[in-house]
Design an enzyme around this catalytic site. Structure first.
Site, PDB file in Angstrom:
ATOM      1  N   GLY A  53       1.035  -1.267   0.035  1.00 60.39           N
ATOM      2  CA  GLY A  53      -0.008  -0.063  -0.107  1.00 60.39           C
ATOM      3  C   GLY A  53       0.991   1.157  -0.069  1.00 60.39           C
ATOM      4  CB  SER A 132      -4.034  12.649   4.036  1.00 65.88           C
ATOM      5  OG  SER A 132      -3.353  12.998   2.999  1.00 65.88           O
TER       6      SER A 132
END
Length: 179
Positions: A53, A132
């Site tokens: 990822g 984020s």
């Protein structure tokens, strides 16, 4: 220059047979413009025995994932050796130094975070999150991992859903890959 905010990635390992990495699908330009809702930021590589990822620039992350898979091939699937080689190359190669991304990689034995600063981090716990909304997903994964019997996939999904309810750069269009 307009900055793209892309991604929250969460990974959980509950043992060699229960490993999952998930990511949201949102790519945001600047402070308000959602450019894409369904980006795929997790995938299986190396014959399906490794999940990855990434957070950061999508083009950079795809390039790094390809380079990481080549390193896995060079090292016979040894995750740590491939990660060390990638981090060294990423840090020392002029063309790669400007790549802006973080990666989580996992196989049945290990889970690592790889950065362009040459850092390779093996999390102390069976969970990690980047991007984020990484702090939100990490906090949720910590609570769920330590206080429930949920599977790795269930923890990843719920942690990302929680992060999406808090972080404006994270949505609930979640993709999960598991071993």
């Amino acid at each position: 220059m307009i900055e793209f905010h892309a991604t929250t990635i969460c990974a959980v390992r509950r043992g060699p047979d229960d490993v999952a990495i998930g990511g949201d699908g949102q790519v945001t330009m600047g402070e308000t413009a959602i450019m894409k809702n369904g980006a795929k930021k997790v995938k299986k590589i190396f014959g399906g025995s490794v999940v990855t990822g990434f957070a950061g620039s999508v083009a950079d992350a795809f390039s790094l994932t390809d380079k990481f898979e080549k390193k896995l091939e060079e090292h016979g699937g040894n995750l740590k050796r491939a990660a060390v080689d990638l981090a060294q190359m990423w840090r020392s190669d002029k063309g790669m130094r400007s790549l802006e991304a973080l990666m989580i990689v996992a196989d049945k034995d290990e889970m690592l975070v790889i950065s362009g600063n040459g850092e390779i981090i093996a999390p102390d716990h069976g969970f990690v999150a980047i991007g984020s909304g990484g702090n939100y997903a990490y906090s949720a994964a910590n609570a769920l991992y330590n206080h429930t019997d949920m599977t790795a996939e269930e923890i990843v999904r719920e942690s990302l859903n929680i992060a999406s309810s808090i972080c404006v750069y994270t949505n609930n269009n979640i993709t999960v890959e598991k071993l």
